[in-house]
Design an enzyme around this catalytic site. Sequence first.
Site, short mmCIF file in Angstrom:
data_model
loop_
_atom_site.label_atom_id
_atom_site.label_comp_id
_atom_site.label_asym_id
_atom_site.label_seq_id
_atom_site.Cartn_x
_atom_site.Cartn_y
_atom_site.Cartn_z
N GLY A 41 0.76 -1.24 0.00
CA GLY A 41 0.00 0.00 0.00
C GLY A 41 0.79 1.29 0.00
O GLY A 41 0.36 2.28 -0.58
N ASP A 98 0.78 3.52 4.27
CA ASP A 98 -0.33 4.15 3.57
C ASP A 98 -1.39 4.59 4.58
O ASP A 98 -1.86 5.70 4.56
CB ASP A 98 -0.91 3.23 2.49
CG ASP A 98 -1.34 1.86 3.01
OD1 ASP A 98 -1.05 1.52 4.19
OD2 ASP A 98 -1.94 1.10 2.23
N ASP A 101 -4.52 1.91 10.84
CA ASP A 101 -5.92 1.70 11.23
C ASP A 101 -5.95 1.10 12.64
O ASP A 101 -5.87 1.83 13.62
CB ASP A 101 -6.58 0.80 10.19
CG ASP A 101 -8.09 0.65 10.35
OD1 ASP A 101 -8.67 1.33 11.21
OD2 ASP A 101 -8.67 -0.17 9.63
N LYS A 129 -5.97 6.73 10.79
CA LYS A 129 -7.41 6.44 10.98
C LYS A 129 -7.57 5.76 12.33
O LYS A 129 -7.19 4.62 12.51
CB LYS A 129 -7.87 5.52 9.84
CG LYS A 129 -9.33 5.28 9.80
CD LYS A 129 -9.68 4.55 8.52
CE LYS A 129 -10.97 3.83 8.68
NZ LYS A 129 -10.87 2.42 8.41
N ARG A 163 -5.85 0.09 -6.06
CA ARG A 163 -4.66 0.83 -5.65
C ARG A 163 -4.35 1.95 -6.64
O ARG A 163 -3.76 2.95 -6.28
CB ARG A 163 -3.43 -0.09 -5.63
CG ARG A 163 -3.41 -1.09 -4.53
CD ARG A 163 -2.06 -1.83 -4.52
NE ARG A 163 -2.14 -3.07 -3.80
CZ ARG A 163 -2.09 -3.18 -2.48
NH1 ARG A 163 -1.97 -2.11 -1.73
NH2 ARG A 163 -2.16 -4.36 -1.91
#
Length: 173
Positions: A41, A98, A101, A129, A163
């Site tokens: 990512g 990237d 989370d 995030k 992507r």
Amino acid sequence: MPEFTPVIKKNDIQRQTVRIAKIISDDYQGRELVLVGVLKGAFIFLADLVRQLTLEKVKIDFLQASSYGADTISSGNIVLKKDIDVDIRGKDVLVVEDIVDTGLTLAYLIRHLKRMSPGSIKVCAMIDKRERRKAAVTVDYACSTVPEGFLVGYGLDYAEYYRNLPEIYHMKL
């Protein structure tokens, strides 16, 4: 067919990348920095970020870990698929992600890299995030904070697709 809602526009991605690269360049001026991109990512973000750095000595390497597979939620089982090749002993390391989370993968990778005795480890993420954060990890440099949703584009994927999208979108199945 998935539904895509724009979250971060291409111009905003570029502006935030330039902004964060300037901060990183200021913080590491006169020092050697090893960027460790987390595949797959982060490769697009890392490529854009490194071209904006104004540092003389920069090395780039990659590692790959997985916890999602073909799902939209982390399995929690982290597998290291590729390790770095560069010797980071005593070096300043910047892990480039990237998205951070749950933080579980990042926490695993930091523990792994610390066993190689770097001088320092910090984290740079395109997106921080926090809605599902399960591990206490610090994102030292974040371009954007997104509160919720499953994101694709600009390196972020769903089952290896999307992507290539030039912007970041919420994806709804």
